[in-house]
Design an enzyme around this catalytic site. Structure first.
Site, mmCIF file in Angstrom:
data_model
loop_
_atom_site.group_PDB
_atom_site.id
_atom_site.type_symbol
_atom_site.label_atom_id
_atom_site.label_comp_id
_atom_site.label_asym_id
_atom_site.label_seq_id
_atom_site.Cartn_x
_atom_site.Cartn_y
_atom_site.Cartn_z
ATOM 1 N N PHE A 124 0.866 -1.183 0.000
ATOM 2 C CA PHE A 124 0.000 0.000 0.000
ATOM 3 C C PHE A 124 0.893 1.221 0.000
ATOM 4 O O PHE A 124 1.678 1.430 0.923
ATOM 5 C CB PHE A 124 -0.931 0.044 1.218
ATOM 6 C CG PHE A 124 -1.826 1.256 1.192
ATOM 7 C CD1 PHE A 124 -3.018 1.248 0.483
ATOM 8 C CD2 PHE A 124 -1.444 2.435 1.823
ATOM 9 C CE1 PHE A 124 -3.824 2.379 0.420
ATOM 10 C CE2 PHE A 124 -2.251 3.569 1.765
ATOM 11 C CZ PHE A 124 -3.443 3.535 1.070
ATOM 12 N N ASP A 144 9.275 2.624 1.969
ATOM 13 C CA ASP A 144 8.115 3.443 2.314
ATOM 14 C C ASP A 144 7.853 3.250 3.809
ATOM 15 O O ASP A 144 7.278 2.246 4.221
ATOM 16 C CB ASP A 144 6.907 3.020 1.477
ATOM 17 C CG ASP A 144 5.662 3.840 1.809
ATOM 18 O OD1 ASP A 144 5.677 4.577 2.815
ATOM 19 O OD2 ASP A 144 4.665 3.723 1.072
ATOM 20 N N LYS A 158 2.580 10.856 7.696
ATOM 21 C CA LYS A 158 1.796 10.544 8.883
ATOM 22 C C LYS A 158 2.328 11.205 10.168
ATOM 23 O O LYS A 158 2.071 12.381 10.378
ATOM 24 C CB LYS A 158 1.642 9.021 8.999
ATOM 25 C CG LYS A 158 0.794 8.490 7.832
ATOM 26 C CD LYS A 158 0.197 7.128 8.031
ATOM 27 C CE LYS A 158 -0.864 6.886 6.968
ATOM 28 N NZ LYS A 158 -0.591 5.786 6.057
#
Ligand code: PLP
Length: 405
Positions: free
Chosen positions: A144, A229, A258
């Site tokens: 993702f 990532d 985030k």
């Protein structure tokens, strides 16, 4: 006319006007502090999702909010057409923390991924000599990386990509955790390898211990850029500042987002080597809001909190306690397939697709807000500032529900 008051009224209004790209739990939140959130009726919940790990520092951390307010009173946006007095200090702090010479500030996680992929392609053409238009990127199953057309072109999850074709070309996908398959997929036109060290949205999937070191060896030997990532795993979540530290595997590029703002503002960045991030020249990449002074002030405070409150260490300690409890109570429970976790990134996988029903029960009966993923898995990602006592009490309330499936 009066506005909505009850949860039911808020939900009706939101569902009437918001496009239906999410299926939220029927909870309407109005306030947050630390590890807790409150709904409009005043019920308190432990936040077991932390904005998908954006809220590692907890809701409204006073130091981050103070930085936001202070900076909002001075200067919020310059664009990169001009310098501002906050970006340099923020990026120098970030580079020192990540151990890289350069960083490129963006806004959302997926933009950090886009930036990293652009850097790897350009490096492939300019430095590696890949013929024009032929660069390939190797990614893994279950990934993702966000929701842009590039990111969904990397995905093998039909709910991400179906109906949005054609996909971005030049993508090769191999099974996650299989270093031999990755080695076989790397060819003369491969510019980069992109993967999450621990897969978050896939349900906290942790690779074999020799995987990342072997991927690093392959990339170095074949002259391929390695990008990790760490938008979800980075900044303390897994019990280390960066998940790569668990396997001593330094990438050439790392994507962060985030928790880079502690949940108060969208901030992301790519950190990397001079060789990779050095490919960008004036006018070849950019963002109106990327590197803005408000983001930089917030990001600086968010990093200070992670370091000074020793949140990675706290995540490691709390994670060990929580994982031990989950294993003790759920291993062998018939509906449970597996309990997994690294730091405070925890998951319970079921044999059957019961996860959405269970998160509804956890909210209603245990006052804990969690998120299901891929139908069969529940993730538990409490803020890293959660007091141990609150974590243990939450687990006490959750475990009977989790065990029944
Ligand atoms: C959340 C996430 C992204 C995307 O971040 P956005 O801010 O939603 O664009 C990318 N990669 C990983 C691993 C993520 O968890």
């Amino acid at each position: 006319m009066t506005g909505p008051r009850s949860s039911a009224e808020h939900i009706l209004l939101a569902e009437r006007f918001c496009a239906r790209n999410y299926l939220p739990l029927p909870v309407v939140l109005a306030r947050g502090e630390g590890c807790f959130v409150w709904d409009v009726e005043g019920n308190r919940y432990l936040d077991g999702l932390s904005g998908y790990s954006a809220l590692n520092q907890g809701h409204r951390h006073p130091r981050i909010v103070a930085a936001l307010v202070e900076q909002a009173g001075r200067l919020t946006l310059t664009s990169r057409a001009f310098h501002n007095d906050r970006m340099g200090p923020f990026l120098s702090r970030l580079c020192a923390l990540a151990g890289f010479p350069l960083a490129l500030p963006m806004n959302t996680g997926v933009e950090a991924v886009e930036t990293a992929v652009k850097a790897m392609r350009r490096w492939g053409y300019e430095q590696k000599g890949i013929p024009a238009g032929r660069a390939e990127l190797v990614v893994v199953t279950g990934n993702f990386h966000g929701r842009t057309l590039l990111a969904i072109s990397l995905s093998d999850d039909p709910s991400s990509y179906a109906g949005y074709e054609p996909q971005v070309p030049g993508i090769v996908r191999v099974p996650f955790g299989d270093a031999a398959a990755l080695a076989a997929a790397v060819g003369p036109h491969t510019a980069g390898v992109l993967l999450e060290p621990v897969q978050g949205e896939a349900g906290v999937v942790i690779p074999p211990d020799d995987y990342l070191p072997r991927v690093r060896e392959i990339c170095t030997a074949r002259r391929v850029a390695l990008c990790l990532d760490e938008v979800q795993t980075g900044l303390g979540r897994t019990g280390r500042m960066f998940a790569w530290e668990h396997w001593d595997t330094r990438p050439d590029l790392v994507c962060l987002g985030k928790a880079l703002s502690g949940g108060v503002y969208p901030i992301s960045a790519v950190c990397g080597t001079e060789e990779l991030l050095g490919v960008f020249t004036p006018g070849t990449h950019g963002s109106t809001y990327g590197g803005n002074p408000l983001a930089a002030a917030v990001g600086m405070a968010a990093l200070d909190v992670l370091v000074e409150e020793e949140l990675p260490q706290k995540a490691a300690r709390l994670g060990r306690v929580a994982l031990r409890r989950l294993h003790a109570e759920l291993d062998g429970a018939p509906p449970v397939k597996e309990v997994r976790g690294l730091g405070l990134m925890l998951a319970v996988e079921y044999h059957r697709p019961v996860a959405h029903r269970l998160v509804e029960r956890l909210a209603r009966e245990a006052a804990v807000l969690c998120k299901d993923t891929r139908g069969t898995t529940i993730r538990f990602l409490p803020p890293l500032v959660t007091p141990e006592e609150e974590l243990l009490q939450a687990l006490d309330r959750m475990l009977p529900i989790l065990a029944l499936g």
